[in-house]
Design a protein around this motif. Structure first.
Motif, PDB file in Angstrom:
ATOM      1  N   THR A   1      73.579 -52.268  49.497  1.00  0.00           N
ATOM      2  CA  THR A   1      74.953 -51.868  49.168  1.00  0.00           C
ATOM      3  C   THR A   1      75.221 -52.087  47.685  1.00  0.00           C
ATOM      4  O   THR A   1      75.770 -51.210  47.009  1.00  0.00           O
ATOM      5  CB  THR A   1      75.962 -52.662  50.017  1.00  0.00           C
ATOM      6  OG1 THR A   1      75.711 -52.397  51.405  1.00  0.00           O
ATOM      7  CG2 THR A   1      77.391 -52.291  49.674  1.00  0.00           C
ATOM      8  N   LYS A   2      74.823 -53.249  47.172  1.00  0.00           N
ATOM      9  CA  LYS A   2      75.012 -53.536  45.742  1.00  0.00           C
ATOM     10  C   LYS A   2      74.225 -52.551  44.875  1.00  0.00           C
ATOM     11  O   LYS A   2      74.708 -52.104  43.843  1.00  0.00           O
ATOM     12  CB  LYS A   2      74.576 -54.971  45.421  1.00  0.00           C
ATOM     13  CG  LYS A   2      75.482 -56.022  45.974  1.00  0.00           C
ATOM     14  CD  LYS A   2      76.788 -56.036  45.230  1.00  0.00           C
ATOM     15  CE  LYS A   2      77.664 -57.149  45.727  1.00  0.00           C
ATOM     16  NZ  LYS A   2      79.002 -57.079  45.172  1.00  0.00           N
ATOM     17  N   MET A   3      73.014 -52.226  45.304  1.00  0.00           N
ATOM     18  CA  MET A   3      72.192 -51.298  44.536  1.00  0.00           C
ATOM     19  C   MET A   3      72.812 -49.904  44.495  1.00  0.00           C
ATOM     20  O   MET A   3      72.681 -49.188  43.499  1.00  0.00           O
ATOM     21  CB  MET A   3      70.789 -51.212  45.140  1.00  0.00           C
ATOM     22  CG  MET A   3      69.954 -52.455  44.925  1.00  0.00           C
ATOM     23  SD  MET A   3      68.385 -52.460  45.828  1.00  0.00           S
ATOM     24  CE  MET A   3      67.625 -50.958  45.256  1.00  0.00           C
ATOM     25  N   SER A   4      73.489 -49.509  45.540  1.00  0.00           N
ATOM     26  CA  SER A   4      74.045 -48.160  45.590  1.00  0.00           C
ATOM     27  C   SER A   4      75.389 -48.050  44.878  1.00  0.00           C
ATOM     28  O   SER A   4      75.841 -46.945  44.588  1.00  0.00           O
ATOM     29  CB  SER A   4      74.190 -47.706  47.042  1.00  0.00           C
ATOM     30  OG  SER A   4      75.136 -48.505  47.713  1.00  0.00           O
ATOM     31  N   GLU A   5      76.029 -49.169  44.569  1.00  0.00           N
ATOM     32  CA  GLU A   5      77.348 -49.128  43.930  1.00  0.00           C
ATOM     33  C   GLU A   5      77.327 -48.354  42.616  1.00  0.00           C
ATOM     34  O   GLU A   5      78.237 -47.577  42.334  1.00  0.00           O
ATOM     35  CB  GLU A   5      77.886 -50.543  43.711  1.00  0.00           C
ATOM     36  CG  GLU A   5      78.396 -51.183  44.971  1.00  0.00           C
ATOM     37  CD  GLU A   5      78.884 -52.603  44.755  1.00  0.00           C
ATOM     38  OE1 GLU A   5      78.758 -53.138  43.623  1.00  0.00           O
ATOM     39  OE2 GLU A   5      79.385 -53.188  45.721  1.00  0.00           O
ATOM     40  N   ALA A   6      76.302 -48.552  41.801  1.00  0.00           N
ATOM     41  CA  ALA A   6      76.234 -47.865  40.505  1.00  0.00           C
ATOM     42  C   ALA A   6      76.147 -46.354  40.703  1.00  0.00           C
ATOM     43  O   ALA A   6      76.825 -45.590  39.999  1.00  0.00           O
ATOM     44  CB  ALA A   6      75.033 -48.367  39.706  1.00  0.00           C
ATOM     45  N   SER A   7      75.350 -45.926  41.667  1.00  0.00           N
ATOM     46  CA  SER A   7      75.229 -44.488  41.932  1.00  0.00           C
ATOM     47  C   SER A   7      76.551 -43.908  42.405  1.00  0.00           C
ATOM     48  O   SER A   7      76.986 -42.842  41.953  1.00  0.00           O
ATOM     49  CB  SER A   7      74.155 -44.231  42.981  1.00  0.00           C
ATOM     50  OG  SER A   7      72.914 -44.638  42.508  1.00  0.00           O
ATOM     51  N   PHE A   8      77.193 -44.599  43.332  1.00  0.00           N
ATOM     52  CA  PHE A   8      78.483 -44.113  43.825  1.00  0.00           C
ATOM     53  C   PHE A   8      79.531 -44.106  42.721  1.00  0.00           C
ATOM     54  O   PHE A   8      80.363 -43.207  42.642  1.00  0.00           O
ATOM     55  CB  PHE A   8      78.971 -44.947  45.003  1.00  0.00           C
ATOM     56  CG  PHE A   8      78.230 -44.679  46.276  1.00  0.00           C
ATOM     57  CD1 PHE A   8      78.061 -43.392  46.753  1.00  0.00           C
ATOM     58  CD2 PHE A   8      77.699 -45.723  47.007  1.00  0.00           C
ATOM     59  CE1 PHE A   8      77.377 -43.139  47.932  1.00  0.00           C
ATOM     60  CE2 PHE A   8      77.017 -45.489  48.189  1.00  0.00           C
ATOM     61  CZ  PHE A   8      76.847 -44.201  48.654  1.00  0.00           C
ATOM     62  N   HIS A   9      79.464 -45.091  41.858  1.00  0.00           N
ATOM     63  CA  HIS A   9      80.424 -45.150  40.749  1.00  0.00           C
ATOM     64  C   HIS A   9      80.266 -43.923  39.848  1.00  0.00           C
ATOM     65  O   HIS A   9      81.251 -43.313  39.431  1.00  0.00           O
ATOM     66  CB  HIS A   9      80.235 -46.439  39.958  1.00  0.00           C
ATOM     67  CG  HIS A   9      81.211 -46.605  38.847  1.00  0.00           C
ATOM     68  ND1 HIS A   9      82.532 -46.886  39.065  1.00  0.00           N
ATOM     69  CD2 HIS A   9      81.064 -46.515  37.504  1.00  0.00           C
ATOM     70  CE1 HIS A   9      83.161 -46.965  37.907  1.00  0.00           C
ATOM     71  NE2 HIS A   9      82.286 -46.747  36.937  1.00  0.00           N
ATOM     72  N   GLN A  10      79.018 -43.549  39.567  1.00  0.00           N
ATOM     73  CA  GLN A  10      78.770 -42.377  38.722  1.00  0.00           C
ATOM     74  C   GLN A  10      79.272 -41.101  39.396  1.00  0.00           C
ATOM     75  O   GLN A  10      79.805 -40.202  38.737  1.00  0.00           O
ATOM     76  CB  GLN A  10      77.276 -42.233  38.434  1.00  0.00           C
ATOM     77  CG  GLN A  10      76.747 -43.279  37.498  1.00  0.00           C
ATOM     78  CD  GLN A  10      75.242 -43.166  37.323  1.00  0.00           C
ATOM     79  OE1 GLN A  10      74.575 -42.449  38.050  1.00  0.00           O
ATOM     80  NE2 GLN A  10      74.708 -43.890  36.348  1.00  0.00           N
ATOM     81  N   ILE A  11      79.111 -41.016  40.704  1.00  0.00           N
ATOM     82  CA  ILE A  11      79.524 -39.819  41.429  1.00  0.00           C
ATOM     83  C   ILE A  11      81.037 -39.734  41.534  1.00  0.00           C
ATOM     84  O   ILE A  11      81.644 -38.689  41.315  1.00  0.00           O
ATOM     85  CB  ILE A  11      78.883 -39.788  42.835  1.00  0.00           C
ATOM     86  CG1 ILE A  11      77.374 -39.625  42.710  1.00  0.00           C
ATOM     87  CG2 ILE A  11      79.484 -38.687  43.698  1.00  0.00           C
ATOM     88  CD1 ILE A  11      76.630 -39.872  44.009  1.00  0.00           C
ATOM     89  N   TRP A  12      81.675 -40.851  41.863  1.00  0.00           N
ATOM     90  CA  TRP A  12      83.110 -40.821  42.160  1.00  0.00           C
ATOM     91  C   TRP A  12      83.993 -41.052  40.934  1.00  0.00           C
ATOM     92  O   TRP A  12      85.166 -40.713  40.962  1.00  0.00           O
ATOM     93  CB  TRP A  12      83.433 -41.864  43.214  1.00  0.00           C
ATOM     94  CG  TRP A  12      82.925 -41.498  44.577  1.00  0.00           C
ATOM     95  CD1 TRP A  12      82.737 -40.254  45.073  1.00  0.00           C
ATOM     96  CD2 TRP A  12      82.534 -42.393  45.603  1.00  0.00           C
ATOM     97  NE1 TRP A  12      82.262 -40.308  46.355  1.00  0.00           N
ATOM     98  CE2 TRP A  12      82.125 -41.615  46.710  1.00  0.00           C
ATOM     99  CE3 TRP A  12      82.494 -43.783  45.712  1.00  0.00           C
ATOM    100  CZ2 TRP A  12      81.694 -42.179  47.894  1.00  0.00           C
ATOM    101  CZ3 TRP A  12      82.047 -44.339  46.901  1.00  0.00           C
ATOM    102  CH2 TRP A  12      81.655 -43.536  47.969  1.00  0.00           C
ATOM    103  N   ASP A  13      83.454 -41.653  39.897  1.00  0.00           N
ATOM    104  CA  ASP A  13      84.284 -41.953  38.732  1.00  0.00           C
ATOM    105  C   ASP A  13      84.031 -40.898  37.659  1.00  0.00           C
ATOM    106  O   ASP A  13      83.258 -41.086  36.737  1.00  0.00           O
ATOM    107  CB  ASP A  13      83.970 -43.348  38.195  1.00  0.00           C
ATOM    108  CG  ASP A  13      84.992 -43.803  37.177  1.00  0.00           C
ATOM    109  OD1 ASP A  13      86.123 -43.275  37.192  1.00  0.00           O
ATOM    110  OD2 ASP A  13      84.669 -44.698  36.376  1.00  0.00           O
TER     111      ASP A  13
END
Length: 70
Positions: free
Chosen positions: A48-60
């Protein structure tokens, strides 16, 4: 398929009837199961922590910001 339904007290009574070597085996199995569950939880947290950066790039992003205000 037949499903056996026992409460904890019934299970404990059955365990008390086991020979000592079977109780030891059961204990090891339960300890291993608990350890596996802990490891699964830790892996889930890490992934979950590892995927946060990817999701941040997609959603932000500017296009997505419009939806944030809805």
């Amino acid at each position: 398929m037949y499903q056996l339904s026992l409460n904890l007290e019934q299970i404990l009574q059955l365990v008390k009837q086991l020979p000592e070597n079977e109780k030891i085996r059961l204990n090891r199995e339960l300890e291993q199961d608990i350890q596996n569950q802990k490891q699964d939880q830790q892996l889930t947290t890490v992934y979950t922590k590892m995927s946060e950066a990817s999701f941040h790039q997609i959603w932000d992003n500017p296009e997505d910001a419009d939806y944030d205000n809805l």
